[in-house]
Design a protein around this motif. Structure first.
Motif, PDB file in Angstrom:
ATOM      1  N   LYS A  45       0.824  -1.209   0.000  1.00 11.52           N
ATOM      2  CA  LYS A  45       0.000   0.000   0.000  1.00 11.52           C
ATOM      3  C   LYS A  45       0.859   1.260   0.000  1.00 11.52           C
ATOM      4  CE  LYS A  45      -4.070  -2.018   2.241  1.00 11.52           C
ATOM      5  NZ  LYS A  45      -4.966  -1.998   3.415  1.00 11.52           N
ATOM      6  N   GLN A  46       1.912   1.255   0.805  1.00  8.08           N
ATOM      7  CA  GLN A  46       2.803   2.406   0.850  1.00  8.08           C
ATOM      8  C   GLN A  46       3.501   2.626  -0.487  1.00  8.08           C
ATOM      9  OE1 GLN A  46       5.446   1.754   4.162  1.00  8.08           O
ATOM     10  NE2 GLN A  46       3.818   1.940   5.699  1.00  8.08           N
ATOM     11  N   THR A  47       3.913   1.531  -1.124  1.00  7.93           N
ATOM     12  CA  THR A  47       4.570   1.628  -2.432  1.00  7.93           C
ATOM     13  C   THR A  47       3.623   2.204  -3.476  1.00  7.93           C
ATOM     14  OG1 THR A  47       6.016  -0.248  -1.949  1.00  7.93           O
ATOM     15  CG2 THR A  47       5.704   0.317  -4.267  1.00  7.93           C
ATOM     16  N   VAL A  48       2.388   1.709  -3.488  1.00 15.81           N
ATOM     17  CA  VAL A  48       1.389   2.205  -4.437  1.00 15.81           C
ATOM     18  C   VAL A  48       1.127   3.691  -4.201  1.00 15.81           C
ATOM     19  CG1 VAL A  48      -1.018   2.029  -5.171  1.00 15.81           C
ATOM     20  CG2 VAL A  48       0.318  -0.048  -4.788  1.00 15.81           C
TER      21      VAL A  48
ATOM     22  N   ALA B  41       1.762   6.722  -6.840  1.00 17.00           N
ATOM     23  CA  ALA B  41       0.669   7.610  -7.229  1.00 17.00           C
ATOM     24  C   ALA B  41       1.036   9.072  -6.971  1.00 17.00           C
ATOM     25  CB  ALA B  41      -0.604   7.237  -6.464  1.00 17.00           C
ATOM     26  N   ARG B  42       1.704   9.320  -5.862  1.00 12.35           N
ATOM     27  CA  ARG B  42       2.120  10.684  -5.539  1.00 12.35           C
ATOM     28  C   ARG B  42       3.141  11.186  -6.564  1.00 12.35           C
ATOM     29  NH1 ARG B  42       4.430  10.259  -0.319  1.00 12.35           N
ATOM     30  NH2 ARG B  42       2.276  10.021   0.410  1.00 12.35           N
ATOM     31  N   ALA B  43       4.073  10.310  -6.944  1.00 17.58           N
ATOM     32  CA  ALA B  43       5.074  10.687  -7.941  1.00 17.58           C
ATOM     33  C   ALA B  43       4.423  10.960  -9.297  1.00 17.58           C
ATOM     34  CB  ALA B  43       6.119   9.584  -8.075  1.00 17.58           C
ATOM     35  N   ALA B  44       3.412  10.161  -9.628  1.00 14.52           N
ATOM     36  CA  ALA B  44       2.691  10.373 -10.883  1.00 14.52           C
ATOM     37  C   ALA B  44       1.976  11.721 -10.873  1.00 14.52           C
ATOM     38  CB  ALA B  44       1.688   9.239 -11.106  1.00 14.52           C
ATOM     39  N   LYS B  45       1.409  12.092  -9.735  1.00 13.03           N
ATOM     40  CA  LYS B  45       0.720  13.369  -9.613  1.00 13.03           C
ATOM     41  C   LYS B  45       1.678  14.535  -9.846  1.00 13.03           C
ATOM     42  CE  LYS B  45      -3.246  15.385  -8.489  1.00 13.03           C
ATOM     43  NZ  LYS B  45      -4.498  15.136  -9.230  1.00 13.03           N
TER      44      LYS B  45
ATOM     45  N   ASN C  12      -0.861  13.226 -19.847  1.00 13.06           N
ATOM     46  CA  ASN C  12      -1.194  12.599 -18.574  1.00 13.06           C
ATOM     47  C   ASN C  12      -0.077  11.699 -18.073  1.00 13.06           C
ATOM     48  OD1 ASN C  12      -4.164  13.344 -18.503  1.00 13.06           O
ATOM     49  ND2 ASN C  12      -4.092  12.182 -20.415  1.00 13.06           N
ATOM     50  N   ALA C  13       0.069  11.602 -16.773  1.00 12.90           N
ATOM     51  CA  ALA C  13       0.872  10.546 -16.167  1.00 12.90           C
ATOM     52  C   ALA C  13       0.005   9.293 -16.095  1.00 12.90           C
ATOM     53  CB  ALA C  13       1.336  10.950 -14.775  1.00 12.90           C
ATOM     54  N   VAL C  14       0.649   8.121 -16.049  1.00  8.45           N
ATOM     55  CA  VAL C  14      -0.115   6.881 -16.077  1.00  8.45           C
ATOM     56  C   VAL C  14       0.427   5.903 -15.045  1.00  8.45           C
ATOM     57  CG1 VAL C  14       1.334   5.907 -17.917  1.00  8.45           C
ATOM     58  CG2 VAL C  14      -0.972   5.020 -17.579  1.00  8.45           C
ATOM     59  N   ILE C  15      -0.493   5.189 -14.403  1.00  4.98           N
ATOM     60  CA  ILE C  15      -0.149   4.117 -13.474  1.00  4.98           C
ATOM     61  C   ILE C  15      -0.664   2.821 -14.078  1.00  4.98           C
ATOM     62  CG2 ILE C  15      -0.431   3.194 -11.141  1.00  4.98           C
ATOM     63  CD1 ILE C  15      -1.034   6.063 -10.221  1.00  4.98           C
ATOM     64  N   LEU C  16       0.221   1.852 -14.274  1.00  4.58           N
ATOM     65  CA  LEU C  16      -0.103   0.602 -14.955  1.00  4.58           C
ATOM     66  C   LEU C  16      -0.129  -0.552 -13.970  1.00  4.58           C
ATOM     67  CD1 LEU C  16       2.424   1.200 -17.846  1.00  4.58           C
ATOM     68  CD2 LEU C  16      -0.057   1.396 -18.067  1.00  4.58           C
TER      69      LEU C  16
ATOM     70  N   THR D  29       3.682  -5.991  -8.878  1.00  4.70           N
ATOM     71  CA  THR D  29       3.268  -7.064  -7.974  1.00  4.70           C
ATOM     72  C   THR D  29       1.948  -7.632  -8.463  1.00  4.70           C
ATOM     73  OG1 THR D  29       2.629  -7.644  -5.707  1.00  4.70           O
ATOM     74  CG2 THR D  29       2.074  -5.434  -6.442  1.00  4.70           C
ATOM     75  N   ALA D  30       1.734  -8.908  -8.189  1.00  4.65           N
ATOM     76  CA  ALA D  30       0.458  -9.551  -8.523  1.00  4.65           C
ATOM     77  C   ALA D  30      -0.491  -9.544  -7.337  1.00  4.65           C
ATOM     78  CB  ALA D  30       0.709 -10.985  -8.976  1.00  4.65           C
ATOM     79  N   ASP D  31      -0.058  -8.984  -6.225  1.00  2.00           N
ATOM     80  CA  ASP D  31      -0.877  -8.988  -5.012  1.00  2.00           C
ATOM     81  C   ASP D  31      -2.129  -8.125  -5.199  1.00  2.00           C
ATOM     82  OD1 ASP D  31      -1.757  -8.222  -2.205  1.00  2.00           O
ATOM     83  OD2 ASP D  31      -0.129  -9.634  -1.757  1.00  2.00           O
ATOM     84  N   ARG D  32      -3.271  -8.664  -4.815  1.00  2.00           N
ATOM     85  CA  ARG D  32      -4.548  -7.966  -5.012  1.00  2.00           C
ATOM     86  C   ARG D  32      -4.682  -6.714  -4.146  1.00  2.00           C
ATOM     87  NH1 ARG D  32      -8.816 -11.116  -7.360  1.00  2.00           N
ATOM     88  NH2 ARG D  32      -8.024 -13.130  -8.111  1.00  2.00           N
ATOM     89  N   SER D  33      -3.901  -6.635  -3.075  1.00  2.00           N
ATOM     90  CA  SER D  33      -4.000  -5.455  -2.219  1.00  2.00           C
ATOM     91  C   SER D  33      -3.569  -4.195  -2.954  1.00  2.00           C
ATOM     92  CB  SER D  33      -3.157  -5.637  -0.951  1.00  2.00           C
ATOM     93  OG  SER D  33      -1.784  -5.786  -1.267  1.00  2.00           O
ATOM     94  N   ALA D  34      -2.733  -4.356  -3.985  1.00  2.46           N
ATOM     95  CA  ALA D  34      -2.327  -3.200  -4.783  1.00  2.46           C
ATOM     96  C   ALA D  34      -3.522  -2.614  -5.525  1.00  2.46           C
ATOM     97  CB  ALA D  34      -1.231  -3.606  -5.762  1.00  2.46           C
TER      98      ALA D  34
END
Length: 421
Positions: free
Chosen positions: A7-10, A14-18, A146-150, A186-191
């Motif tokens: 969660k912290q990584t995501v 996101a903050r960097a993308a902003k 736009n910035a993008v998060i994939l 990551t493949a983790d669903r929490s992301a």
């Protein structure tokens, strides 16, 4: 990483993308095109490495007994890689929508009001088993400022990882702001769960995947969602259709690439032409290994057709399967489509303009096709370069989404000291 670390990584991404989005919004068309050109060149130079990592994903999918449909979506080859690179080059050629004036008014002599196109900001894409989306999404988002998060699916993790690495490093060298392309590695669903609620950083979320997945995102996200809905597409053959044309279109719509969302799932045929069309068409379908299900009338015409159940009319097969229904009229065909369709892509084959016009006017879909295949619903075919998805919503975009659909508008008001009285 545990859930908190993910969660912290995501959040950090996101903050960097902003922050990057602010810088991107000020870049001119040439700067953005230079970045895209560098990405295309880097991909071209690294095709062998890309295909190597893709083969790892494909083999793992086969070992896991994943369906052939998903494996087809997952697989890259020389041609599909070349198509991805060609998509970038096509986007470079497109006019930059940012800054263009949508409309201008002069409500009084001393006030000038312009509505201009501006980037949306940060766009997050969550997608499954389609590695080409990694590049297409980044390309279109960047061109539109736009910035993008994939966030790709676990099935394509190795492929997406190398694609994201190549385009990011090439983009940075060409002047792209750091953080403009973020890959959730990551493949983790929490992301995914975390992305759904980062409305303080993300301006738009686009989910691409199964109907269940898209529904989950729409129900749980606090970020605005623009969904790429399922493609339950129909082709209706009217009583006056050219038989050879109708057969050619129906075969292409079903067989050319059955695993994609614009492939036909249900064929509707007018009763007056059914006995002329169905025997020839079903013979071709059988040669193409298409499983055919149909209504009682169609079964009486071709005895090898299996009985269709009610659920077949609302099933997106994404496979070499088709359901066939004989209808009594154009009106019945339209009613069937509006009841069972997913508002994606619908086609009519007819030589009568009035019938075509009625179909176009009354069928509720993002794209309606006259005497052509639903497979043409594609950003590259429509001249969009490539696409970020096909929206089945009515707000804010509908149909194949290119760079213009990844912008919004703002009013710019100028005067010489005018104040409200």
């Amino acid at each position: 990483m545990d859930n908190n670390e993910i969660k912290q990584t995501v959040q950090l991404k996101a903050r960097a993308a902003k922050e990057a989005a602010v810088k991107l919004s000020a870049m001119d068309a040439q700067q953005k095109n230079n970045i895209l050109a560098a990405m295309a060149e880097a991909l071209q130079q690294n095709i062998k490495e890309i295909l190597f990592h893709n083969e790892i994903d494909v083999q793992a999918a086969k070992d896991a007994k994943i369906t052939s449909t998903l494996i087809d979506r997952l697989t890259l080859n020389e041609k599909r890689s070349a198509d991805i690179i060609a998509g970038i080059k096509n986007v470079i050629l497109l006019q930059d929508p940012v800054g263009t004036v949508v409309e201008e008014t002069k409500p009084s002599l001393d006030i000038d009001v312009k509505k201009i196109r501006v980037p949306l900001g940060v766009i997050a894409i969550i997608y499954e088993a389609r590695p080409n989306v990694t590049v297409d999404a980044a390309t279109l988002c960047l061109k539109a400022g736009n910035a993008v998060i994939l966030k790709g699916g676990s099935e394509a993790l190795n492929t997406n990882r190398i694609l994201a690495k190549i385009i990011y490093e090439a983009g940075i060298k060409a002047g792209m702001p750091e953080g403009a392309v973020q890959f959730i590695d990551t493949a983790d669903r929490s992301a995914v769960q975390e992305l759904l609620h980062l409305d303080n950083y993300i301006d738009l979320l686009i989910p691409r995947g199964s109907e269940e997945f898209v529904s989950f995102v729409k129900k749980n996200a606090t970020v605005p969602v623009l969904s790429h809905g399922k493609g339950l597409c129909h082709t209706y053959i009217h009583k006056d259709a050219d038989i050879d044309m109708a057969i050619n279109i129906a075969v292409n719509a079903k067989c050319q690439r059955p695993s994609v969302c614009n492939a036909m799932e249900t064929l509707l045929v007018h009763k007056d032409i059914a006995d002329k069309i169905l025997p020839k068409l079903c013979e071709i379908y059988s040669k193409e290994n298409v499983e055919i299900k149909g209504c009682e009338i169609s079964k009486n015409i071709v005895n090898t057709i299996k009985p269709a159940e009610e659920k077949d009319w609302s099933t997106e097969y994404l496979d070499l399967k088709v359901s066939i229904k004989v209808v009594n009229s154009l009106e019945e065909a339209i009613a069937h489509i509006n009841k069972y369709g997913s508002k994606h892509s619908e086609a009519i084959v007819t030589s009568d303009k009035a019938s075509a016009d009625k179909f176009v006017a009354e069928v509720d879909a993002a794209a309606v096709f006259v005497n052509t295949s639903t497979r043409l619903h594609d950003g590259s075919v429509f001249g969009l370069g490539c696409e970020i998805g096909i929206s089945t919503q009515k707000l804010h975009a509908r149909g194949a989404m290119g760079i213009k659909e990844l912008t919004t508008t703002k009013y710019v008001v100028r005067s010489n000291g005018t104040i409200r009285k």
